[in-house]
Design an enzyme around this catalytic site. Sequence first.
Site, PDB file in Angstrom:
ATOM      1  N   LEU A   1      38.156 -23.551  58.503  1.00  0.00           N
ATOM      2  CA  LEU A   1      38.972 -23.269  59.681  1.00  0.00           C
ATOM      3  C   LEU A   1      40.286 -24.043  59.419  1.00  0.00           C
ATOM      4  CD1 LEU A   1      36.585 -24.655  62.733  1.00  0.00           C
ATOM      5  CD2 LEU A   1      37.324 -22.123  61.988  1.00  0.00           C
ATOM      6  N   ASP A   2      41.440 -23.487  59.753  1.00  0.00           N
ATOM      7  CA  ASP A   2      42.699 -23.939  59.510  1.00  0.00           C
ATOM      8  C   ASP A   2      42.808 -25.378  60.059  1.00  0.00           C
ATOM      9  OD1 ASP A   2      43.539 -21.670  58.133  1.00  0.00           O
ATOM     10  OD2 ASP A   2      44.242 -20.760  60.021  1.00  0.00           O
ATOM     11  N   LYS A   3      43.694 -26.094  59.753  1.00  0.00           N
ATOM     12  CA  LYS A   3      43.959 -27.600  60.002  1.00  0.00           C
ATOM     13  C   LYS A   3      44.154 -27.629  61.655  1.00  0.00           C
ATOM     14  CE  LYS A   3      47.281 -31.267  59.857  1.00  0.00           C
ATOM     15  NZ  LYS A   3      48.709 -31.936  59.581  1.00  0.00           N
TER      16      LYS A   3
END
Length: 320
Positions: free
Chosen positions: A137-139
């Site tokens: 998952l993106d940051k």
Amino acid sequence: MNQESRLSATIPAELTGQRLDQALSALFKDITRSRLQQWIEDGRVTLNGRAPRKRDKVKEGDAVEIMVPPPVDSGWKAQALPLVFVHEDNELLVINKPPGLVVHPGAGNPEGTLLNALIAHAPKLARLPRAGIVHRLDKDTSGLLVVAKTESARQNLIGQLQEHAVEREYLAIVNGVMVAGGTIEAPIGRHRTQRTRMAVSSQGKPAVSHYRVMKKYRAHTLVQVNLESGRTHQIRVHMAHLHYPVVGDPVYGGRLKIPAGSSEKLKDVLRGFKRQALHALKLSLIHPETGKRVQWATSVPEDMSKLMEALAMDAKAHSD
């Protein structure tokens, strides 16, 4: 202490007649063919209980076993960071990732990542590639993420991801009022000039997102998105391509949109929302050990919940 791990498989009908190294490469897609060939030469592979040659032909029903050597010390630092575990058993972990947490160490983020926290929680994960992390998952995206605890589970989950057997449902708040849901099938690849960005591109990899309108506000929409593929920044890129960028997205979101006549509270909430309003709400997969489909769900994080409440209050106040 690092130890070997064991992988096993049965040759399916469609691989009958292929060389052993070719068949293994098809079965274990996350392991390079050269590495598999080396393991055959090193005697780490058995075919029906005997030591084969890489050019030996295989047939349906043949039993293959691989003794995977322990990895070289990765040098990853274990860090006891707070994590929310939704599920844990012998084969996998499911985590509710908070926004702001980087998943894997990289340039600019050598530590303080989910990976560092995972190997502090379960040191054996340091033996696995990427500590068992099979998707990201993106940051600044929150929500559910699965981690394999064994090499066999890792290979199983990678296969499920490739075959679209892992079901992922997201909630997103986007700019603009959508008329209806739909499907966007648009390939995604690196941006031609800005290499840190992704973009819809004819040269990209296939990407499919299904989206459904959950709630309409005055100038925004709450949407549910289900992924068939898992390309980098897929939802963010697809929504922006549809001209409904995700609220707060610093890369693809465009200018902040505040509805005319908004209250100071809504203005403050919108201006204060500093990440993409994207949450991985549900996760479903086939358990590597039991073969049964399992599902997990988590609640929307506080910051997104407050944004949804403020948008709903604004819509109600202007409904007359």
